[in-house]
Scaffold this active site. Structure first.
Site, PDB file in Angstrom:
ATOM      1  NE  ARG A 180     -16.408 -24.698  35.750  1.00 14.43           N
ATOM      2  CZ  ARG A 180     -16.370 -23.568  36.469  1.00 14.43           C
ATOM      3  NH1 ARG A 180     -16.771 -22.438  35.926  1.00 14.43           N
ATOM      4  NH2 ARG A 180     -15.925 -23.578  37.698  1.00 14.43           N
ATOM      5  CB  ALA A 190      24.982   0.922  -6.575  1.00 16.92           C
ATOM      6  CE1 TYR A 199      18.945 -12.768   7.398  1.00 17.45           C
ATOM      7  CE2 TYR A 199      20.262 -13.646   5.579  1.00 17.45           C
ATOM      8  CZ  TYR A 199      19.739 -13.761   6.865  1.00 17.45           C
ATOM      9  OH  TYR A 199      20.031 -14.877   7.614  1.00 17.45           O
ATOM     10  N   GLY A 223      -6.418 -32.284  39.092  1.00 15.51           N
ATOM     11  CA  GLY A 223      -7.736 -32.089  38.476  1.00 15.51           C
ATOM     12  C   GLY A 223      -7.654 -31.936  36.963  1.00 15.51           C
ATOM     13  CE1 TYR A 230      -5.776 -25.427  48.048  1.00 18.76           C
ATOM     14  CE2 TYR A 230      -6.968 -26.874  46.565  1.00 18.76           C
ATOM     15  CZ  TYR A 230      -6.684 -26.433  47.843  1.00 18.76           C
ATOM     16  OH  TYR A 230      -7.302 -27.008  48.909  1.00 18.76           O
ATOM     17  CB  ALA A 281      18.667   0.728   0.294  1.00 18.95           C
TER      18      ALA A 281
END
Ligand code: UD1
Ligand code: CA
Length: 453
Positions: free
Chosen positions: A13, A419, A362, A9, A98, A376
């Site tokens: 709708r 750092a 990351y 089918g 079905y 960080a």
């Protein structure tokens, strides 16, 4: 047994270019749910009747155990089943399902199959408050089924019948072939109705039996986006209650979505608005904070996943702390007791036991040893515009904040990175590495000011 799934089918709708049976429920096509259920019954032949969007449907659910029969024109449910006949084993019964009725339970189908056995014709029926639109089950004074009459062909009295045809039937196959061949389409819709087979069976002296599902929702079909959304909620409620029954704590069973499989150990708790996709395993005592999206992941015992964490493939060991706002991508492997904090992204990288990256970082294509402290703002520069390269960091390394590691690069165990360092050459074990730069202070500087108006 043969199983035939009707899926030709169009589903007008749904107002969509996607064939109806491919609309997702819990992240997978409606038809895939029906095929899964069919498989649990171990059919000898499994045939899907396709028509509208046939190629897309074939592509989406094709598998070695699934055969397809094409119904070029949708001339009715009886005609649809007929298309599958050449692919069936005529010596065993055929069950018709079905493709747009996704939530029928195998236990319900087994009940129907048991009632029909190999020689009777079985119809799955259900009594509903509002039977509008469905085929009605017409019984005689003794309660035996006489026929099924479609809404559009039914008399006033027949329309008042509340026992309806779910559409799911089982029939001996050899006789079904003859009955289908004798169908006529002289009805309100000009279609070859599968439902008319009931009268053929009775004429042939074959007993027609019925069975009922445990719950009405098992027989609900999808014809519109409204019905799709309703079935999604029913399915998610079922999944949530199964989790609760298994001992999982859910802050709100109405606010969890599982689109795949979620396996949980003992004493797992899940806060509101979490989405689980693909295959997710949570070990004992795992707690998931609110608003997490977790796909294809395995999370070890005692691990805490805080709010807004997003995992798209990855493995976390035991007693890891993830988030809030952490992101794991495919190939992320976190050792026991690792910490991955806010705004940290880990992709295709291993972090050893007890290593921590708590803020704004990351980590991609990297092998990080144990007890490494990632400061960080650390970034592994893994991509040169064409190729990805690896960063290898030994145990007990201390990475100061705002460090860039330009891959390929290796940092020996116990190294300290000051750092603000850009590391582009390998660093030997135990060394301190920094970029020489000078801090300059000048007196007498006057900062620009805005003119007051
Ligand atoms: C059908 C039943 C009705 C039952 C209802 C339950 C018939 C004649 N009627 O009605 O008694 O109460 O289901 O939902 O069987 N399909 C094809 N090819 C076709 C026609 C249909 O593959 O030529 C498929 C559709 O994709 C759908 C299913 O068969 O998955 C049912 O078709 P649909 O037209 O929705 O049947 P209903 O009129 O709802
Ligand atoms: Ca229908």
């Amino acid at each position: 047994m043969n199983i035939v799934i009707l899926a030709a089918g169009m589903g007008k709708r749904m107002r969509s270019a996607l064939p109806k049976v491919l609309h997702p429920l819990a992240g997978r096509p409606l038809l895939a749910h029906v095929i899964d259920t069919a498989r649990t019954l171990s059919p000898t032949r499994l045939v899907v009747v396709i028509g509208h969007g046939a190629e897309k449907v074939r592509e989406a659910v094709g598998a070695p155990d699934v055969q397809f029969a094409v119904q070029e024109q949708q001339l009715g449910t009886g005609h649809a089943v007929q298309q599958a006949l050449p692919l069936l084993d005529s010596s065993v019964p055929t069950l018709v399902l079905y493709g747009d009725v996704p939530l029928t339970r195998a236990s319900t189908l087994k009940r129907l199959l048991d009632a029909a056995s190999s020689e009777r014709y079985g119809v799955l029926t259900v009594t509903v408050d509002d039977p509008t639109g469905y085929g009605r089950i017409v019984r005689d004074a003794g309660g035996a089924v006489r026929k099924i009459v479609e809404q559009k062909d039914a008399s006033e009295a027949e329309r008042r019948i509340t026992e309806i045809n779910t559409g799911i039937v089982v029939s001996p196959t050899r006789t079904l072939e003859q009955w289908l061949a004798s169908l006529k389409n002289d009805n309100a819709q000009g279609e070859f109705y599968l439902t008319d087979v009931v009268e053929r069976a009775i004429e042939a002296g074959v007993e027609v039996v019925t069975a009922q599902p445990d719950a009405e929702w098992e027989t609900l079909g999808v014809n519109s986006k409204v019905q799709l959304a309703e079935l999604e909620r029913i399915h998610q409620r079922n999944v949530a209650y199964a989790l609760l029954e298994a001992g999982v704590t859910l802050a709100d069973p109405a606010r969890i979505d599982v689109r795949g499989t979620l396996e949980c150990g003992a004493d797992v708790s899940i806060d509101v608005n979490c989405v689980f996709e693909g295959r997710v395993t949570l070990g004992d005592n795992v707690s998931i904070g609110p608003n997490c999206v977790i796909r294809d992941a395995s999370i070890g015992a005692g691990t805490r996943v805080d709010a807004y964490t997003h995992i798209e493939g990855g493995t976390a060991g035991a007693n890891v702390v993830l988030g809030p706002y952490a992101r794991l991508r495919p190939g992320a492997v976190l050792g026991d007791e690792a910490h991955v904090g806010n705004f940290v992204e880990v992709k295709n990288a291993v972090m050893g036991r007890g290593s921590k990256a708590n803020h704004l970082t990351y980590i991609g294509d990297s092998d990080i040893g144990a007890r490494v402290n990632v400061g960080a703002g650390t970034i592994t520069c893994n991509y040169d515009g064409a190729n990805k390269h690896r960063t290898v960091i030994g145990d007990d390394v201390f990475i100061g904040s705002d460090t860039q590691l330009v891959a390929p690069v290796r940092v020996g165990r116990g190294v300290t990175i000051a750092a603000g360092t850009t590391v582009w050459k390998d660093v030997g074990e135990g060394e301190l590495v920094l970029n020489e730069k000078h801090q300059v202070s000048k007196t007498g500087y006057i900062r620009p000011t805005k003119k007051k108006v």
